[in-house]
Design an enzyme around this catalytic site. Structure first.
Site, PDB file in Angstrom:
ATOM      1  N   ASP A 107     -26.313  53.781  36.588  1.00 51.20           N
ATOM      2  CA  ASP A 107     -27.232  52.679  36.831  1.00 51.20           C
ATOM      3  C   ASP A 107     -28.413  52.739  35.871  1.00 51.20           C
ATOM      4  O   ASP A 107     -28.875  53.814  35.485  1.00 51.20           O
ATOM      5  CB  ASP A 107     -27.742  52.748  38.275  1.00 51.20           C
ATOM      6  CG  ASP A 107     -28.723  51.650  38.599  1.00 51.20           C
ATOM      7  OD1 ASP A 107     -28.295  50.482  38.653  1.00 51.20           O
ATOM      8  OD2 ASP A 107     -29.920  51.949  38.772  1.00 51.20           O
ATOM      9  N   GLU A 153     -24.415  50.487  33.098  1.00 50.64           N
ATOM     10  CA  GLU A 153     -25.154  49.264  33.391  1.00 50.64           C
ATOM     11  C   GLU A 153     -26.324  49.188  32.412  1.00 50.64           C
ATOM     12  O   GLU A 153     -27.307  49.904  32.551  1.00 50.64           O
ATOM     13  CB  GLU A 153     -25.682  49.257  34.829  1.00 50.64           C
ATOM     14  CG  GLU A 153     -26.324  47.922  35.203  1.00 50.64           C
ATOM     15  CD  GLU A 153     -27.413  48.041  36.254  1.00 50.64           C
ATOM     16  OE1 GLU A 153     -27.485  47.177  37.125  1.00 50.64           O
ATOM     17  OE2 GLU A 153     -28.208  49.000  36.181  1.00 50.64           O
TER      18      GLU A 153
END
Length: 461
Positions: free
Chosen positions: A152, A207
């Site tokens: 992330d 991401e």
């Protein structure tokens, strides 16, 4: 939030009741969010307090092992979210000030604080911090047998500005200038090296909103080593169109540009929507399309209204065109395969600690009298297309036509020709022709040879 009931679901319930649904639809990988321990439920697991423990709110470590084993028995890989870009600011229950200082794991002072997320930034120059983070990855692979990680907020690791208030244009000075965090980049290279050394078949997904080149190229080439990057521009484009532009005014060229705008030889995960698009204050794609009709207009007992008819068509088309040309992998957020209504809102004081919007209404897709079942059946057929033709793994992609007046998009993906008509009124284009080059020996060419009804190089539409 995978439960139909208003509660926090468990690892075991997910394994017994949700994994069979995932398998039935034809998916082959599960991405699990919020596995690493976190105190604040509504954070989606992004404010981690313990990097070496699966969250206890869903069950015991053995329960999590049960989930992973059940997934593997069903032929599914398990990828979990990895939040190594920042950590919870909590002192009492997190690792912040663990030894009484602010710099055991993090940069000291303002450099170690993310002002938008109210969280701490790791010090990737510290060998002990690197060992700590890498140990977290190895523990989940060795002890819990997970098959990979979705990293992330990679942009936060790659740059000293952490992506705050940045709008990346794609110019290389934005990636390799003084704002590049070399130590953070080296950590990501080390993490990918470790993961793929432990399991060469493991998956790592980044991401990243910056579009930095070489993110998904091998480390031996000087790349960072990820297998895939999330193509986050696609869901942003769909939600922007649904919110701001009438569908009869959609720009075909802009859509095809967004779907194909990715770096050569770097694989992307394409998707229409995720939790980001449905967080309270916004809505799911189906809610944008069906609006109030989603409550009373989805029955198959009578002919659908114009809103439902249009919504059904566009919901299918958005998914199929994203799947067919948007990347090398396809992601679906749980429930959106059947057009889950409304939005996502976690229990909080502002909603009276309600779980009403923090659940999945599986009864909608299980009811044969509702059109949600039709949307789910389309999802199954779409994934079967990949099982039959290997669509997502085909490198040959060619946009034949993006016609603004006719609102038609035509493209080739390997042996398949896709034709999308987004026009709200025109359903016939008699006399118009699409010419496609058929490679000798390919599957479609073989079928054309064997079927005289299909034997033509000009496909009329």
């Amino acid at each position: 939030m995978s439960s139909e009931d208003g509660k926090v679901n468990t690892y075991r319930d997910f394994a017994d009741y949700i994994i069979p649904r995932i398998k039935s639809n034809g998916y082959n990988v599960i991405q699990l969010m919020a596995i690493m321990e976190h105190v604040y439920y509504a954070s989606f697991g992004y404010h981690v307090t313990n990097f070496l423990a699966p969250s206890s709110r869903f069950g015991t470590p053995d329960d999590f092992k049960y989930l992973v084993d059940k997934a593997h028995e069903s032929g599914l890989m398990v990828v979990i979210d990895c939040i190594h870009s920042h950590a919870s600011n909590n002192v009492m229950d997190g690792i912040n000030h663990f030894d009484g200082t602010d710099h055991q794991y993090f940069h000291s002072g303002p450099k170690g604080y993310h002002k938008l997320w109210d969280s701490r930034i790791f010090n990737y120059t510290s060998w002990e911090v690197l060992r700590f983070l890498l140990s977290s990855l190895r523990m989940y692979m060795d002890e819990f047998k997970v098959d990979g990680f979705r990293f992330d907020a990679v942009t936060c690791i790659l740059f000293t500005h952490h992506g705050i208030h940045m709008r990346f244009s794609g110019h290389y000075h934005e990636y390799f200038g003084g704002n590049a965090d070399v130590d953070g980049t080296v950590y990501l290279m080390l993490a990918n090296h470790l993961i793929h050394t432990l399991n060469p078949n493991a998956l790592t997904i980044a991401e990243d909103v910056s579009g930095i080149p070489t993110l998904c190229r091998p480390i031996v080439e000087g790349g960072i080593g990820f297998d895939y990057r999330l193509n986050m521009s696609i869901p942003d484009k769909w939600i922007q169109l649904l919110k701001e532009v009438k569908d009869e005014d959609w720009n075909m060229g802009n859509i095809t540009f967004t779907l194909t705008n990715r770096r050569y030889n770097e694989k992307c995960v394409a998707y229409v929507e995720s939790h980001d698009q449905a967080i309270v204050g916004d809505k799911t794609t189906s809610m944008w399309l069906f609006d109030r009709e989603i409550y009373n207009g989805m029955t198959t007992a009578y002919h659908p209204s114009l809103i439902v008819d249009r919504g059904m068509a566009l919901h299918k088309m958005l998914r199929l065109i994203t799947f067919a040309i948007g990347g090398e992998a396809y992601l679906n957020f749980m429930g959106n395969e059947f057009g889950h209504p409304e939005w996502v809102d976690f229990p909080r004081p502002g909603n009276g600690w309600s779980y009403h919007y923090c659940r999945r209404q599986w009864h909608l897709v299980d009811d044969e009298k509702l059109r949600y079942r039709q949307l789910n059946n389309f999802d199954k057929a779409m994934l079967a297309l990949d099982a039959d033709y290997g669509v997502l793994g085909i490198r040959h992609q060619y946009i034949t036509l993006a016609h603004e007046t006719d609102k038609v998009i035509v493209f080739e993906r390997g042996d398949l020709l896709f034709i999308f008509n987004f026009h709200p009124n025109n359903v016939s284009f008699a006399g118009k022709v699409v010419v496609c080059e058929l490679q000798s020996g390919n599957l479609l060419a073989q079928r054309l040879q064997n079927d005289p009804q299909l034997r033509r190089r000009k496909v009329r539409w």
